[in-house]
Design a protein around this motif. Structure first.
Motif, PDB file in Angstrom:
ATOM      1  N   GLU A  39      -1.064 -28.628 -36.900  1.00  0.00           N
ATOM      2  CA  GLU A  39      -1.981 -28.644 -38.031  1.00  0.00           C
ATOM      3  C   GLU A  39      -1.300 -28.280 -39.352  1.00  0.00           C
ATOM      4  OE1 GLU A  39      -6.248 -26.816 -39.544  1.00  0.00           O
ATOM      5  OE2 GLU A  39      -4.708 -25.565 -38.642  1.00  0.00           O
ATOM      6  N   ASP A  40      -1.539 -27.074 -39.854  1.00  0.00           N
ATOM      7  CA  ASP A  40      -1.135 -26.718 -41.221  1.00  0.00           C
ATOM      8  C   ASP A  40       0.361 -26.809 -41.472  1.00  0.00           C
ATOM      9  OD1 ASP A  40      -3.722 -26.309 -41.967  1.00  0.00           O
ATOM     10  OD2 ASP A  40      -3.640 -24.116 -41.900  1.00  0.00           O
ATOM     11  N   LYS A  47       2.798 -35.964 -38.507  1.00  0.00           N
ATOM     12  CA  LYS A  47       1.920 -35.637 -37.382  1.00  0.00           C
ATOM     13  C   LYS A  47       2.363 -36.340 -36.090  1.00  0.00           C
ATOM     14  CE  LYS A  47      -1.158 -33.228 -39.798  1.00  0.00           C
ATOM     15  NZ  LYS A  47      -1.360 -31.769 -39.654  1.00  0.00           N
ATOM     16  N   ASN A  73      -5.285 -30.416 -34.819  1.00  0.00           N
ATOM     17  CA  ASN A  73      -6.012 -30.566 -36.071  1.00  0.00           C
ATOM     18  C   ASN A  73      -7.512 -30.501 -35.801  1.00  0.00           C
ATOM     19  OD1 ASN A  73      -3.911 -31.442 -38.327  1.00  0.00           O
ATOM     20  ND2 ASN A  73      -3.279 -32.367 -36.403  1.00  0.00           N
ATOM     21  N   ASP A  74      -8.282 -30.083 -36.793  1.00  0.00           N
ATOM     22  CA  ASP A  74      -9.711 -29.882 -36.576  1.00  0.00           C
ATOM     23  C   ASP A  74     -10.435 -31.199 -36.341  1.00  0.00           C
ATOM     24  OD1 ASP A  74     -11.382 -30.693 -39.190  1.00  0.00           O
ATOM     25  OD2 ASP A  74      -9.439 -29.886 -39.818  1.00  0.00           O
ATOM     26  N   SER A  77     -10.811 -34.028 -38.944  1.00  0.00           N
ATOM     27  CA  SER A  77      -9.606 -34.610 -39.527  1.00  0.00           C
ATOM     28  C   SER A  77      -9.320 -35.987 -38.943  1.00  0.00           C
ATOM     29  CB  SER A  77      -8.397 -33.699 -39.270  1.00  0.00           C
ATOM     30  OG  SER A  77      -8.012 -33.762 -37.906  1.00  0.00           O
ATOM     31  N   TRP A  79      -6.619 -36.799 -37.574  1.00  0.00           N
ATOM     32  CA  TRP A  79      -5.606 -36.689 -36.519  1.00  0.00           C
ATOM     33  C   TRP A  79      -6.157 -36.105 -35.221  1.00  0.00           C
ATOM     34  CZ3 TRP A  79      -4.909 -34.249 -41.389  1.00  0.00           C
ATOM     35  CH2 TRP A  79      -4.248 -35.052 -42.320  1.00  0.00           C
ATOM     36  N   ASP A  83      -4.456 -36.230 -31.462  1.00  0.00           N
ATOM     37  CA  ASP A  83      -3.984 -34.976 -30.865  1.00  0.00           C
ATOM     38  C   ASP A  83      -4.498 -34.825 -29.444  1.00  0.00           C
ATOM     39  OD1 ASP A  83      -2.673 -34.329 -33.192  1.00  0.00           O
ATOM     40  OD2 ASP A  83      -4.092 -32.793 -33.829  1.00  0.00           O
TER      41      ASP A  83
END
Length: 279
Positions: A39-40, A47, A73-74, A77, A79, A83
């Motif tokens: 994520e961040d 990614k 990732n949330d 998002s 992604w 994920d």
């Protein structure tokens, strides 16, 4: 199962998913768990490379003493779905879900992954805090974590740590009520400031937290030392248990009565791993 994975982790060390050359150092840091971050810490154009690096590393089948956690990732998002698709190829693991705001999000993640997947729900918004009891009760949740930096941003908090007391206490209460391990405190951004780390650990422990996320390997050993009981506390605990075993009725230690809560606290102190124990 190793000693590190057999006990509840105290330390969770982040490593960027697109920096596989750092994986070995992270897993050799002594941290009880390592969070491979998708994520961040990973730019949008990196990614896919991060997912591929994680898959390649996992395919090597290396044995590591630390528990693997993957922060995806949330779910809002672009992604998130990719994920989940990547994680399905890894087998059972622990997933950290950022911006957790409902039990249905947890259920969605668990349903999309292989049986046995566990979720660390990262509470980092007002909505997440208001739903923390339901999130903690979700069947797949392994533990709650407090994303202090994003929470402060969401509410427009200042640097005054008093603003974190209520949400931290609520997260700890929800964890206890749901029968979860004590929650995981947020990161200390000042990598070289041990005083700041100590202050953050002190606030977290005062609110009932039992672990902390780290962003640099050098924070791990210091964190373990700060969380571990002091020699004086261990000495007190040993004397409490010895007095209880020797007595036939009510006993006192240091002028204070020894009752069941005191015995349980003494036992917990002696069961806690020494600060020098590597993850």
């Amino acid at each position: 199962m190793s000693a590190a994975t057999a006990r509840t982790p105290r330390s969770y060390l982040f490593v960027p998913g697109n920096r596989p050359e750092r994986f070995a150092r992270a897993f050799g840091s002594g941290a009880d768990a390592v969070i491979v971050d998708l994520e961040d810490a990973v730019a949008p154009d990196q990614k896919e490379a991060a997912r591929e690096a994680l898959a390649a590393w996992r395919a090597e089948g290396r044995a590591h003493p630390a528990q693997l956690v993957v922060r995806i990732n949330d779910d809002a998002s672009a992604w998130f779905d990719a994920d989940l698709a990547a994680l399905r190829t890894l087998g059972p693991c622990t997933v950290m879900l950022p911006k957790a705001e409902s039990a249905s999000q947890i259920d969605r993640v668990a349903a999309a992954l292989v049986p046995g997947t566990r979720v660390i729900a990262l509470i980092e918004s007002a909505r997440g805090l208001l739903e923390v009891d339901a999130i903690a009760a979700a069947p797949a949740v392994e533990r709650l974590a407090f994303g202090t930096l994003d929470y402060a941003l969401d509410l427009g908090l200042t640097d005054d740590p008093r603003g974190l007391l209520y949400p931290a206490s609520r997260i700890a209460l929800a964890s206890r009520a749901a029968g979860l391990p004590a929650p995981i405190a947020g990161v200390t951004a000042a990598i070289n400031d041990e005083a700041a780390l100590r202050d953050d650990v002190g606030l977290a422990r005062a609110c009932g937290f039992g672990a902390k996320m780290c962003i640099h390997p050098r924070q791990v050993e210091a964190l373990h030392a700060m969380l571990a009981p002091t020699p004086e506390q261990r000495d007190w605990a040993a004397r409490v248990l010895a007095a209880a075993q020797a007595g036939t009725g009510a006993v006192q230690v240091d002028g204070k009565m020894v009752d069941r809560p005191v015995l349980l606290r003494a036992s917990a102190i002696l069961d806690y791993p020494p600060a020098s124990t590597a993850g």
